[in-house]
Design a protein around this motif. Structure first.
Motif, PDB file in Angstrom:
ATOM      1  N   THR A 180      -1.571  -5.833  -0.512  1.00  0.00           N
ATOM      2  CA  THR A 180      -2.578  -5.018   0.227  1.00  0.00           C
ATOM      3  C   THR A 180      -1.491  -3.859   0.371  1.00  0.00           C
ATOM      4  N   THR A 181      -0.397  -3.357   0.522  1.00  0.00           N
ATOM      5  CA  THR A 181       0.055  -2.185   0.943  1.00  0.00           C
ATOM      6  C   THR A 181       0.001  -1.371  -0.190  1.00  0.00           C
ATOM      7  N   ARG A 182       0.614  -1.972  -0.855  1.00  0.00           N
ATOM      8  CA  ARG A 182       1.230  -1.459  -2.190  1.00  0.00           C
ATOM      9  C   ARG A 182      -0.467  -1.103  -3.409  1.00  0.00           C
ATOM     10  N   ALA A 187      -4.154   3.799  -3.928  1.00  0.00           N
ATOM     11  CA  ALA A 187      -5.981   3.966  -4.050  1.00  0.00           C
ATOM     12  C   ALA A 187      -5.675   5.039  -3.866  1.00  0.00           C
ATOM     13  N   ASN A 188      -4.862   5.288  -2.854  1.00  0.00           N
ATOM     14  CA  ASN A 188      -4.334   6.474  -2.118  1.00  0.00           C
ATOM     15  C   ASN A 188      -4.056   7.653  -2.262  1.00  0.00           C
ATOM     16  N   SER A 189      -3.615   7.592  -3.876  1.00  0.00           N
ATOM     17  CA  SER A 189      -2.968   8.247  -4.696  1.00  0.00           C
ATOM     18  C   SER A 189      -3.521   9.578  -5.852  1.00  0.00           C
ATOM     19  N   ALA A 190      -2.812  10.297  -5.306  1.00  0.00           N
ATOM     20  CA  ALA A 190      -3.807  11.665  -6.134  1.00  0.00           C
ATOM     21  C   ALA A 190      -4.610  11.318  -7.681  1.00  0.00           C
ATOM     22  N   SER A 191      -3.522   9.777  -7.969  1.00  0.00           N
ATOM     23  CA  SER A 191      -4.436   9.343  -9.775  1.00  0.00           C
ATOM     24  C   SER A 191      -5.994   9.330  -9.148  1.00  0.00           C
ATOM     25  N   THR A 208     -11.044   0.690  -6.544  1.00  0.00           N
ATOM     26  CA  THR A 208     -10.710   2.006  -6.580  1.00  0.00           C
ATOM     27  C   THR A 208     -10.460   2.210  -7.757  1.00  0.00           C
ATOM     28  N   MET A 209      -9.664   0.504  -7.929  1.00  0.00           N
ATOM     29  CA  MET A 209      -8.542   1.564  -9.554  1.00  0.00           C
ATOM     30  C   MET A 209      -8.860   0.380 -10.233  1.00  0.00           C
ATOM     31  N   VAL A 211     -10.497  -4.308 -11.539  1.00  0.00           N
ATOM     32  CA  VAL A 211      -9.904  -5.289 -10.963  1.00  0.00           C
ATOM     33  C   VAL A 211      -8.082  -5.704 -12.234  1.00  0.00           C
ATOM     34  N   ASP A 212      -8.506  -4.649 -13.339  1.00  0.00           N
ATOM     35  CA  ASP A 212      -7.682  -4.987 -14.454  1.00  0.00           C
ATOM     36  C   ASP A 212      -6.007  -4.177 -13.585  1.00  0.00           C
ATOM     37  N   MET A 213      -6.564  -2.961 -13.467  1.00  0.00           N
ATOM     38  CA  MET A 213      -5.332  -2.477 -12.437  1.00  0.00           C
ATOM     39  C   MET A 213      -4.810  -2.813 -11.497  1.00  0.00           C
ATOM     40  N   ALA A 214      -5.512  -3.236 -10.717  1.00  0.00           N
ATOM     41  CA  ALA A 214      -5.178  -4.046  -9.379  1.00  0.00           C
ATOM     42  C   ALA A 214      -4.331  -4.975 -10.219  1.00  0.00           C
TER      43      ALA A 214
END
Length: 381
Positions: A180-182, A187-191, A208-209, A211-214
């Protein structure tokens, strides 16, 4: 060592078998859903460890506990039940169990409970196990990487990702604090952060990112076993192997974007390309935990001799599709006559990650893919 698992839930029984097999390489595991067959097997073969469900189709697991305790106090008995109330726990305890696990549970918790209850060195009857022998018997058992996240479960989720929503994944991973932390950090990164408003929930982070990226991040975390290897040499090796796999994955995605191949497939194949080495390192740590000796030379020789065998075993154990297995293999070796675009991507990515991007073989593969001007780490994909 002998173990008996009595549970009528096949998924939980498989999970327990995986955990026990991972903790005690070479263990002889008998799995059944019947009180009658459990008692028959125990009377004929005995058992060092018994994991027993409470409610079963043909009776109560307590019946098995009572019978075993009448003749043996040495057998480790762990009761498993959906009952978590104090009275149920005390009732089971009065029958002489060694541990009690309430459903639902996770792999890490079961792993820790069994480790606390049992002395691997005593059960193996060897004070100083031989590493080569341990590697030989472990490759034939159920292999479990020492990670809080089960790689096999992530693979299964990847195979049906089209049917998964962010809410479903968030519900499944709600108790996975590290993951969860990762995902929140990503999700809160600049990307990904476009609105300026921070993402605060796991569900929103996955949305935000995507399902595939998660799932890609979950896969990488499931393969990060360095924190579970107490020997600094082994932990360092594990970190290096995962970093190599992640570099190959990054290059594979970049090339796949340019040639139109499946990014998710090549990414997963690249991350899984070092699972054999990780499994070997896990067995080496087990050898050290049992007071065995593992020299620097044995680490190098063991990895060279056994990584491929362990990798192949895990591919079968995890029921990987043939296409995915072949892509993983293409990271390490590619016959010259191969024409599969995805396999060319895999091997070219491995060469680039290894610093061979200007080598003759790598340039030849890139020309065949039509991306001669591909630069390592380029932003244009």
């Amino acid at each position: 060592m002998k173990a008996l698992i009595l549970d009528d839930d096949s998924l939980l029984a498989d999970l327990m078998e995986t955990v026990v097999g991972g903790l005690y390489p070479g263990v002889d595991i008998f799995v059944t859903a019947s009180v009658r067959s459990a008692l028959m097997h125990w009377s004929e073969h005995g058992s060092d460890l018994m994991i027993i469900d409470w409610n079963l189709p043909d009776g109560s697991g307590l019946e098995v506990v009572r019978t075993v305790r009448e003749k043996s106090r040495e057998t480790i008995i762990v009761m498993v039940s959906g009952r978590a109330d104090r009275d149920s726990v005390l009732k089971a305890a009065r029958h002489g169990i060694n541990g009690y696990i309430s459903k639902p549970f996770d792999v890490a918790m079961v792993h820790d409970r069994l480790t606390a209850l049992m002395d691997p060195a005593a059960l193996d009857r060897e004070s100083r196990p031989d590493l080569e022998h341990l590697l030989q018997i472990s490759v034939e058992s159920v292999i479990q990487l020492p990670s809080a996240i089960d790689t096999a479960q992530v693979i299964e989720l990847m195979e049906r990702k089209q049917d998964l929503s962010p809410s479903q994944l968030a519900e499944r991973w709600n108790d996975e604090v590290a993951l969860t932390t990762r995902l929140l950090d990503v999700a809160n990164s600049a990307s990904f952060q476009k609105t300026g408003e921070p993402v605060r929930s796991l569900r929103d982070a996955i949305a935000t990112m995507g399902v595939d990226m998660a799932l890609r991040h979950a896969m990488a975390m499931s393969l990060d076993i360095s924190g579970h290897l107490r020997d600094s040499r082994l932990a360092g090796k594990a970190t290096a192997f995962l970093e190599t796999a992640e570099k190959v994955a990054q290059e594979a995605v970049r090339i796949a974007l340019r040639v139109g191949s499946d990014q998710s497939e090549v990414h997963m194949a690249a991350l899984l390309s070092r699972v054999g080495e990780l499994a070997v390192l896990k067995v080496m740590q087990q050898c050290l935990d049992r007071k065995g000796l593992v020299s620097d030379e044995q680490i190098e020789d063991g990895l060279k001799a056994w990584a491929q065998n362990y990798g192949n075993r895990l591919k079968v154990q995890w029921h990987l599709p043939l296409q995915l297995r072949e892509l993983i293999g293409a990271v390490h070796f590619l016959p010259r006559e191969v024409t599969s675009e995805s396999k060319l991507v895999m091997h070219a990515s491995a060469l680039i990650a290894d610093g061979q991007n200007q080598g003759e073989e790598c340039l030849r593969l890139l020309r065949r893919l039509g991306v001669e001007n591909h630069d390592r780490g380029s932003d244009d994909g």
